[in-house]
Design a protein around this motif. Structure first.
Motif, PDB file in Angstrom:
ATOM      1  N   TRP A  25      -4.284  -1.550   4.788  1.00  0.00           N
ATOM      2  CA  TRP A  25      -3.878  -1.283   3.878  1.00  0.00           C
ATOM      3  C   TRP A  25      -2.289  -0.446   4.109  1.00  0.00           C
ATOM      4  O   TRP A  25      -1.541  -0.996   3.465  1.00  0.00           O
TER       5      TRP A  25
ATOM      6  N   GLU B  14       1.207  -2.337   2.856  1.00  0.00           N
ATOM      7  CA  GLU B  14       2.228  -1.466   2.034  1.00  0.00           C
ATOM      8  C   GLU B  14       3.219  -1.795   2.555  1.00  0.00           C
ATOM      9  O   GLU B  14       4.427  -1.920   2.006  1.00  0.00           O
TER      10      GLU B  14
ATOM     11  N   ALA C 271       1.316  -5.140  -2.011  1.00  0.00           N
ATOM     12  CA  ALA C 271       1.944  -3.869  -1.580  1.00  0.00           C
ATOM     13  C   ALA C 271       1.867  -2.702  -2.645  1.00  0.00           C
ATOM     14  O   ALA C 271       1.745  -1.840  -2.354  1.00  0.00           O
TER      15      ALA C 271
ATOM     16  N   ALA D 171      -1.632  -1.631  -2.321  1.00  0.00           N
ATOM     17  CA  ALA D 171      -1.650  -0.935  -1.143  1.00  0.00           C
ATOM     18  C   ALA D 171      -1.146   0.589  -1.232  1.00  0.00           C
ATOM     19  O   ALA D 171      -1.566   1.534  -0.805  1.00  0.00           O
ATOM     20  N   LYS D 172      -0.051   0.574  -2.114  1.00  0.00           N
ATOM     21  CA  LYS D 172       0.476   1.916  -2.368  1.00  0.00           C
ATOM     22  C   LYS D 172      -0.433   2.799  -3.135  1.00  0.00           C
ATOM     23  O   LYS D 172      -0.385   4.071  -2.751  1.00  0.00           O
TER      24      LYS D 172
END
Length: 205
Positions: free
Chosen positions: A59, A63, A70, A73-74
């Motif tokens: 991840w 990101e 993304a 992932a953030k």
């Protein structure tokens, strides 16, 4: 008290091991929304070491890449990540720490923290099992895939006593995956054949 939710990809024969080998053909927007609602909305993640290592190995790079996933992932990167392990761990992914002390006592303390956000889990079978048995897991989200994997670790191990669950909600995706949400049932139904047979169709002859 904070709510703990656990999400698992599971085959129709109960296998939860190595979902990356059989899960992705069934992933679609519906499942993505369900995963985001369960995991992406949590400000704290509780993970077993293997699951954490898998997440940390993928991840952060997703990101940075800034692709379609993304934003998710953030969310994972910004969340507080608590890792359950008997080994001493070093972390490179931000906001990561190791659970200290007894699992049940430490998770009970987490649930009692003054926060309205849920604690999310993904995979981490070695953590899900004892929390479910101890009554600390509030929601068990099972994404049941229409495939019999026929090998690998299953969610529930053999035991001397059954573990009753209560269905909270269910939804069928267009891929055939069924999203089932359970909680532990502390007041399960009782009965035997003598009581059940009263609901059998009665002959009219």
């Amino acid at each position: 008290m904070r709510k703990i939710t656990a999400g698992l990809f599971i085959s129709i024969d109960g296998v939860v091991e190595d979902p990356q080998d059989w899960h992705f053909p069934y992933f679609n927007e519906e499942m993505g929304e369900a995963v985001d609602a369960q995991l992406g909305s949590a400000d704290t993640l509780l993970l077993g070491r293997k699951t954490y290592d898998s997440f940390a190995g993928a991840w952060p790079d997703r990101e940075k890449a800034g692709a379609e996933d993304a934003d998710f992932a953030k969310k994972l990167g910004d969340a507080r990540k608590i890792v359950v392990s008997n080994q001493d761990l070093d972390f490179t992914w931000r906001n990561s720490e190791q659970l200290k002390g007894d699992l049940i006592e430490a998770v009970t303390a987490l649930k009692n923290e003054p926060s309205t956000s849920s604690i999310g889990m993904s995979g981490s079978i070695s953590v899900v099992r004892p929390l479910l048995a101890a009554g600390l897991l509030d929601e068990l989200h099972l994404m049941v895939h229409p495939i019999a994997v026929r090998k690998g670790t299953r969610l529930f191990e053999d035991a001397d006593t059954p573990l009753p669950l209560k269905l909270i909600s269910s939804k069928t995706f267009t891929t055939g995956v069924v999203h089932l949400v359970y909680r532990r049932d502390d007041n399960p139904p009782a009965g035997d054949y003598e009581t059940a047979k009263t609901d059998l169709p009665q002959s009219t002859d």
